[in-house]
Design a protein around this motif. Structure first.
Motif, PDB file in Angstrom:
ATOM      1  N   VAL A 165       0.850  -1.192   0.000  1.00  0.00           N
ATOM      2  CA  VAL A 165       0.000   0.000   0.000  1.00  0.00           C
ATOM      3  C   VAL A 165       0.889   1.245   0.000  1.00  0.00           C
ATOM      4  N   GLY A 166       0.480   2.234  -0.768  1.00  0.00           N
ATOM      5  CA  GLY A 166       1.193   3.501  -0.785  1.00  0.00           C
ATOM      6  C   GLY A 166       0.858   4.334   0.439  1.00  0.00           C
ATOM      7  N   VAL A 167       1.790   5.192   0.833  1.00  0.00           N
ATOM      8  CA  VAL A 167       1.611   6.053   2.006  1.00  0.00           C
ATOM      9  C   VAL A 167       2.076   7.457   1.646  1.00  0.00           C
ATOM     10  N   ASP A 168       1.141   8.388   1.573  1.00  0.00           N
ATOM     11  CA  ASP A 168       1.477   9.800   1.369  1.00  0.00           C
ATOM     12  C   ASP A 168       1.720  10.402   2.743  1.00  0.00           C
ATOM     13  N   ASN A 169       2.958  10.798   3.024  1.00  0.00           N
ATOM     14  CA  ASN A 169       3.278  11.214   4.398  1.00  0.00           C
ATOM     15  C   ASN A 169       4.376  12.261   4.412  1.00  0.00           C
ATOM     16  N   HIS A 170       4.537  12.850   5.591  1.00  0.00           N
ATOM     17  CA  HIS A 170       5.623  13.797   5.835  1.00  0.00           C
ATOM     18  C   HIS A 170       6.303  13.471   7.147  1.00  0.00           C
ATOM     19  N   VAL A 171       6.311  12.175   7.494  1.00  0.00           N
ATOM     20  CA  VAL A 171       6.978  11.719   8.705  1.00  0.00           C
ATOM     21  C   VAL A 171       8.355  11.185   8.336  1.00  0.00           C
ATOM     22  N   ALA A 172       9.182  10.947   9.342  1.00  0.00           N
ATOM     23  CA  ALA A 172      10.515  10.402   9.098  1.00  0.00           C
ATOM     24  C   ALA A 172      10.398   9.004   8.499  1.00  0.00           C
ATOM     25  N   TRP A 173      11.149   8.776   7.410  1.00  0.00           N
ATOM     26  CA  TRP A 173      11.031   7.521   6.659  1.00  0.00           C
ATOM     27  C   TRP A 173      12.419   7.049   6.260  1.00  0.00           C
ATOM     28  N   PRO A 174      12.690   5.752   6.268  1.00  0.00           N
ATOM     29  CA  PRO A 174      14.031   5.266   5.899  1.00  0.00           C
ATOM     30  C   PRO A 174      14.341   5.498   4.421  1.00  0.00           C
ATOM     31  N   ARG A 175      15.620   5.620   4.125  1.00  0.00           N
ATOM     32  CA  ARG A 175      16.057   5.866   2.754  1.00  0.00           C
ATOM     33  C   ARG A 175      16.145   4.578   1.948  1.00  0.00           C
ATOM     34  N   GLU A 176      16.215   3.420   2.609  1.00  0.00           N
ATOM     35  CA  GLU A 176      16.333   2.145   1.927  1.00  0.00           C
ATOM     36  C   GLU A 176      15.241   1.201   2.418  1.00  0.00           C
ATOM     37  N   GLU A 177      15.047   0.105   1.692  1.00  0.00           N
ATOM     38  CA  GLU A 177      14.098  -0.910   2.136  1.00  0.00           C
ATOM     39  C   GLU A 177      14.468  -1.377   3.539  1.00  0.00           C
ATOM     40  N   THR A 178      13.511  -1.311   4.435  1.00  0.00           N
ATOM     41  CA  THR A 178      13.803  -1.605   5.838  1.00  0.00           C
ATOM     42  C   THR A 178      12.734  -2.519   6.410  1.00  0.00           C
ATOM     43  N   LEU A 179      13.160  -3.621   7.000  1.00  0.00           N
ATOM     44  CA  LEU A 179      12.248  -4.535   7.690  1.00  0.00           C
ATOM     45  C   LEU A 179      12.135  -4.101   9.137  1.00  0.00           C
ATOM     46  N   ILE A 180      10.924  -3.867   9.596  1.00  0.00           N
ATOM     47  CA  ILE A 180      10.690  -3.437  10.973  1.00  0.00           C
ATOM     48  C   ILE A 180       9.727  -4.411  11.644  1.00  0.00           C
ATOM     49  N   GLU A 181       9.696  -4.359  12.966  1.00  0.00           N
ATOM     50  CA  GLU A 181       8.742  -5.134  13.749  1.00  0.00           C
ATOM     51  C   GLU A 181       7.888  -4.166  14.551  1.00  0.00           C
ATOM     52  N   PHE A 182       6.592  -4.287  14.404  1.00  0.00           N
ATOM     53  CA  PHE A 182       5.650  -3.411  15.091  1.00  0.00           C
ATOM     54  C   PHE A 182       4.471  -4.233  15.574  1.00  0.00           C
ATOM     55  N   ASP A 183       4.257  -4.231  16.888  1.00  0.00           N
ATOM     56  CA  ASP A 183       3.119  -4.922  17.490  1.00  0.00           C
ATOM     57  C   ASP A 183       3.042  -6.365  16.986  1.00  0.00           C
ATOM     58  N   ILE A 214       3.465  -5.810   3.774  1.00  0.00           N
ATOM     59  CA  ILE A 214       3.323  -6.715   4.913  1.00  0.00           C
ATOM     60  C   ILE A 214       2.922  -8.089   4.395  1.00  0.00           C
ATOM     61  N   ASP A 215       3.595  -9.117   4.889  1.00  0.00           N
ATOM     62  CA  ASP A 215       3.358 -10.485   4.445  1.00  0.00           C
ATOM     63  C   ASP A 215       2.116 -11.033   5.157  1.00  0.00           C
ATOM     64  N   ALA A 240      -3.341  -2.807  11.088  1.00  0.00           N
ATOM     65  CA  ALA A 240      -1.998  -2.736  11.676  1.00  0.00           C
ATOM     66  C   ALA A 240      -1.188  -1.599  11.065  1.00  0.00           C
ATOM     67  N   ILE A 241      -1.308  -1.408   9.749  1.00  0.00           N
ATOM     68  CA  ILE A 241      -0.587  -0.322   9.080  1.00  0.00           C
ATOM     69  C   ILE A 241      -1.096   1.036   9.569  1.00  0.00           C
ATOM     70  N   ASN A 242      -2.416   1.182   9.690  1.00  0.00           N
ATOM     71  CA  ASN A 242      -2.980   2.449  10.158  1.00  0.00           C
ATOM     72  C   ASN A 242      -2.529   2.763  11.579  1.00  0.00           C
ATOM     73  N   ARG A 243      -2.470   1.753  12.430  1.00  0.00           N
ATOM     74  CA  ARG A 243      -2.019   1.986  13.805  1.00  0.00           C
ATOM     75  C   ARG A 243      -0.549   2.392  13.844  1.00  0.00           C
ATOM     76  N   PHE A 244       0.253   1.788  12.986  1.00  0.00           N
ATOM     77  CA  PHE A 244       1.665   2.159  12.913  1.00  0.00           C
ATOM     78  C   PHE A 244       1.820   3.608  12.459  1.00  0.00           C
ATOM     79  N   LEU A 245       1.048   4.000  11.438  1.00  0.00           N
ATOM     80  CA  LEU A 245       1.139   5.375  10.952  1.00  0.00           C
ATOM     81  C   LEU A 245       0.576   6.377  11.957  1.00  0.00           C
ATOM     82  N   SER A 246      -0.424   5.973  12.706  1.00  0.00           N
ATOM     83  CA  SER A 246      -0.967   6.865  13.737  1.00  0.00           C
ATOM     84  C   SER A 246       0.098   7.178  14.782  1.00  0.00           C
ATOM     85  N   LEU A 247       0.880   6.160  15.142  1.00  0.00           N
ATOM     86  CA  LEU A 247       1.956   6.386  16.107  1.00  0.00           C
ATOM     87  C   LEU A 247       3.035   7.286  15.524  1.00  0.00           C
TER      88      LEU A 247
END
Length: 402
Positions: free
Chosen positions: A206-224, A243-244, A258-265
């Motif tokens: 899913v695309g995300v139009d945002n102005h928050v801090a974002w990594p410069r490279e493909e990054t695997l993260i763990e959230f909740d 997300i797999d 889960a994606i919306n909750r991550f972006l809300s944070l």
């Protein structure tokens, strides 16, 4: 050709990995590589081979060339049997449409004594053509498509290829020192391992139009307890999240939550916006989301002769309508619904009047299929074009439109 062979290895038609580069190819693998040449797009060679190699002979194997049960088996017999190869005139392969939503047809022209015969190969779904005797009335020169491209291999091609294969099997050639063709494959394998992509992965992107801090490279993260891949913004792509669904045991709706909750944070931490856009699922690896190239309307002669409404209610309704359309464009559906509802409340203020108007007019909106050709995911996929007409019409007349 390098991209074509990468596709064949990726689809399992040729041995994968640098460690297998010295392994001699089997006749079946060579036949699959030949079929990979039938398509003009190199990146689809493996897919074309996987589709074409299982084509079945018209009329059944009893009347087919060399009694071969499939097209690949026929090619294997041509490569391995000199007597059979001597009867071949030409092999024609085409990935053009041979039926409704079905692609791939082939034929082998060969000598049978003094006669010249043709054995045609079609998909297994063409059950009526697989029965005995079907070859008598089948015309391969009149396929379903009115225009198609194909590849023809004559006997000299198979003679030269068979001789080269036999010589290499007797005296294996020295492998070249340069094996750079495997670099891309190994880099992709390392990328999949780093991003935890497996053969059973099913990624939602899913695309995300945002102005928050974002990594410069493909990054695997763990959230909740979930693992997500953050994709960076590039010249062609927007920031996105993959997300797999299989590994995280999520439905698309649960993954969106889960994606919306991550972006809300992230919004709370950075005090900036983050809007989830549309996307898709089904990829075995994370795929970046391209920038939206939205259609626009132009005209050679731009004529505008609209007058500004004198009614304050209409002016306010137009302002609310623009806010609602802007919100829809930015995937803020809840805010769009709110603005559409404000238009209704201009003419029908208060909860009893406005809800009554909605209950009376909503069936007409949902059933009016002639006034709009696209659906909006607002208020149960309510038609925005019809909703706009109803809003403005109710302001002008206060009556339900017919």
């Amino acid at each position: 050709m390098e991209k074509r062979f990468q596709s064949l290895r990726g689809c399992g038609r040729l041995p994968r990995g640098r460690e297998n580069r010295s392994r001699p190819l089997t006749d079946e693998q060579i036949a699959s590589a030949i079929l990979g040449l039938s398509i003009t797009m190199p990146g689809w060679a493996g897919h074309a081979a996987a589709v074409m190699e299982h084509r079945l002979p018209v009329g059944g194997s009893a009347s087919a060339f060399a009694d071969a049960k499939t097209l690949r088996e026929a090619l294997v017999k041509i490569l391995s049997d000199e007597a059979i190869r001597g009867t071949v005139i030409a092999v024609q392969v085409s990935t053009a449409e041979c039926g409704v939503n079905s692609h791939g047809i082939a034929s082998i022209l060969y000598k049978d004594g003094d006669a010249i015969r043709r054995s045609s190969y079609v998909p297994k779904e063409a059950a009526s053509l697989l029965r005995a005797g079907a070859e008598d009335h089948f015309d391969p020169d009149q396929p379903y498509t009115m225009f198609g491209r194909g590849v023809t291999f004559n006997r000299r091609f198979f003679d030269r290829l068979s001789k080269r294969v036999a010589d290499d099997r007797k005296r294996p050639p020295r492998l070249p020192d340069d094996s750079a063709e495997y670099d891309t494959e190994e880099a992709e394998r390392a990328r999949r391992k780093r991003l935890r992509a497996t053969n059973s992965s099913n990624f939602l992107n899913v695309g995300v139009d945002n102005h928050v801090a974002w990594p410069r490279e493909e990054t695997l993260i763990e959230f909740d307890r979930y693992h997500m891949v953050l994709m960076p913004k590039t010249r062609e792509n927007v920031q996105s999240i993959s997300i797999d669904l299989h590994a995280n045991k999520l439905t698309p709706e649960q993954a969106k939550t889960a994606i919306n909750r991550f972006l809300s944070l992230l919004c709370w931490c950075d005090d900036h916006f983050a809007i989830v856009q549309d996307g898709w699922s089904g990829n075995p690896v994370p795929v970046p989301v391209g920038k939206r190239d939205l259609a626009f309307t132009t005209t050679y002669q731009w004529l505008f002769d609209r007058k500004l409404p004198t009614s304050d209610k209409l002016l306010k309704a137009l302002a609310y309508y623009r806010e609602a359309r802007n919100a829809e464009h930015n995937f803020m559906v809840s805010y769009a619904v709110l603005n559409y509802y404000k238009i209704i409340e201009i003419q029908h203020p208060g909860q009893p009047d406005s809800t009554q108007w909605v209950s009376q007019n909503l069936p007409a909106i949902l059933n009016d299929l002639a006034r709009s050709t696209w659906h909006s995911n607002v208020c149960g996929r309510m038609r925005s074009g019809s909703a706009r007409d109803l809003h403005l019409c109710s302001l002008q007349s206060g009556r339900r439109p017919r």
